[in-house]
Write an enzyme that holds these catalytic residues in place. Structure first.
Site, PDB file in Angstrom:
ATOM      1  N   SER A 148      -7.918 -38.125  -6.634  1.00 26.92           N
ATOM      2  CA  SER A 148      -7.608 -39.574  -7.211  1.00 26.92           C
ATOM      3  C   SER A 148      -6.889 -40.742  -6.370  1.00 26.92           C
ATOM      4  O   SER A 148      -7.387 -41.243  -5.535  1.00 26.92           O
ATOM      5  CB  SER A 148      -6.866 -39.181  -8.542  1.00 26.92           C
ATOM      6  OG  SER A 148      -6.994 -40.164  -9.601  1.00 26.92           O
TER       7      SER A 148
ATOM      8  N   LYS B  89     -12.442 -37.250  -7.679  1.00 28.11           N
ATOM      9  CA  LYS B  89     -12.124 -38.054  -9.131  1.00 28.11           C
ATOM     10  C   LYS B  89     -11.813 -39.299  -8.800  1.00 28.11           C
ATOM     11  O   LYS B  89     -10.539 -39.776  -8.453  1.00 28.11           O
ATOM     12  CB  LYS B  89     -10.843 -36.988  -9.340  1.00 28.11           C
ATOM     13  CG  LYS B  89     -10.546 -37.322 -10.930  1.00 28.11           C
ATOM     14  CD  LYS B  89      -9.582 -36.259 -11.336  1.00 28.11           C
ATOM     15  CE  LYS B  89      -9.196 -36.281 -12.847  1.00 28.11           C
ATOM     16  NZ  LYS B  89      -8.475 -37.691 -13.213  1.00 28.11           N
TER      17      LYS B  89
END
Length: 405
Positions: free
Chosen positions: A320, A345
């Site tokens: 992320s 992600k």
């Protein structure tokens, strides 16, 4: 060389969304400035990364109907999200979301153990938080975690072991107990620990090798192991972590390279990741992202150190916001990345209050690196793919860049 450390830091959020990319109110306010997004406190919830979409109104309607019928709005919303195909969509009650907010400040429930995979494949205690339950029980770095609550964990994934220590699956509160089987040499002992509310520093700075003298710097060969460099380990992008990275770079000796370790970093506040990027960039694009098809951008602040040799360590636990930072430094040609492919992600999730007080987090878009690469489900492939001995190889690369002697 042992594997990356899994931190004793924030528990974050259930269903694998732990400390994922948070857009700090940008999605709620719709405001992006020329530098960093501003977080408006009046907008109750931050936004963070995830992956597929579900209609927010459908979720809210389901919760409202359930509450009107005297049923659980949270359970009704969860049913809609589970049917939607939104891989990272989730619904949390008020207590769970409050805990997530605390986690972004570096507060978590646990026993104060950071774990890693040892050279022979076992789960080893990497660090013990001073004053925490594990420290008080006499557990030390180098001890082996054999069992948790009677179940063998020596061959389980380290992230799963850390989740068991924190009691993630059972939402264990502070004061709950966990029984550890600890190995030290030939001795095996059992310790019963009581989980506590702890705080941790997500950024650790240390020197790699002895300081360089002018004479040694002049005579050093490019192929020698890194020495006099600085390692900056970032476990998660909680509040204030970006500034700590920036300060660590500014405080480093002028001739020292930087090894930025993002292994096992599950993400966090994107504003903090952008601040960290600003430590190494002189302005410019960090990432673009879309919200319901509308394109927006994130920019580094000017004035970063663009000359210091930089190597970034990543692995499959780099997620992320950490992937956003890695992609920016790689695409901008600012760093050499070393390790294994990152998690992948890179989608954006917006949380919203539901009738009954619960919070739904639903996917609304995705982000891309400065070169336009999609991270979601693809991850980032490092410049130098290394399985074992990644840290050692990274130090060698940094030395070759002139960042050590």
């Amino acid at each position: 060389m042992s594997g990356p450390t899994q931190c004793f830091g924030p528990r974050g959020v259930r269903r694998g969304a732990a400390l994922t990319l948070v857009f700090a109110g940008v999605l709620a306010t719709g405001a992006v400035t020329g530098s960093l997004p501003r977080c408006a406190k009046s907008e109750a919830l931050a936004s963070r990364s995830v992956a597929s979409t579900v209609d927010q109104e459908e979720v809210a309607d389901a919760a409202a109907r359930a509450v009107a019928d005297g049923k659980s709005g949270k359970e009704a919303a969860e049913e809609v999200v589970s049917r939607s195909g939104d891989r990272w969509g989730a619904v949390y009650d008020e207590r769970q979301y409050e805990e997530f907010e605390q986690a972004l400040d570096g507060s978590y429930t646990g026993v104060g153990i950071a774990a890693k995979r040892s050279a022979d494949g076992q789960v080893e205690v990497a660090r013990v938080q001073p004053g925490g339950p594990a420290d008080r029980a006499g557990i030390e770095p180098g001890d082996l975690l054999r069992t948790i609550d009677g179940h063998r964990v020596d061959r389980r994934p380290v992230a799963e072991v850390v989740a068991l220590l924190r009691g993630d699956r059972t939402e264990a509160p502070a004061g709950s107990t966990v029984v550890l089987g600890i190995g030290r040499g030939a001795r095996l002992r059992t310790e019963t620990l009581r989980r506590a509310r702890l705080t941790t520093d997500p950024v650790t700075v240390r020197r790699i090798g002895p300081p360089r003298s002018a004479a040694s710097a002049a005579s050093a060969s490019a192929s020698s192991p890194s020495s006099g460099a600085v390692m900056i380990e970032v476990d998660s992008f909680t509040r204030g972590s970006g500034a700590k990275v920036r300060d660590a770079v500014r405080d480093a000796p002028s001739d020292a390279g930087v090894l930025l370790d993002l292994r096992g970093n599950s993400g966090g506040l994107v504003t903090e990741a952008v601040t960290a990027a600003s430590a190494f960039l002189d302005g410019g694009l960090v990432a673009t992202y879309d919200v319901h098809g509308e394109q927006r951008a994130l920019y580094a602040q000017p004035g970063g150190d663009t000359d210091r040799p930089l190597v970034v360590l990543v692995d499959g636990g780099t997620m992320s916001a950490a992937e956003l930072l890695t992609g920016a430094l790689q695409d901008r040609g600012r760093a050499v990345t070393v390790g294994s492919r990152t998690f992948g992600k890179g989608s954006v999730q917006m949380p919203s209050k539901l009738p009954g007080g619960s919070v739904a987090e639903l996917t609304v878009g995705h982000y891309r690196t400065p070169a336009g690469r999609s991270v979601d489900e693809h991850g980032i492939t490092p410049d130098l793919a290394v399985g074992s001995k990644a840290e050692q190889r990274a130090e060698t690369v940094l030395s070759g860049l002139g960042g050590g002697s």
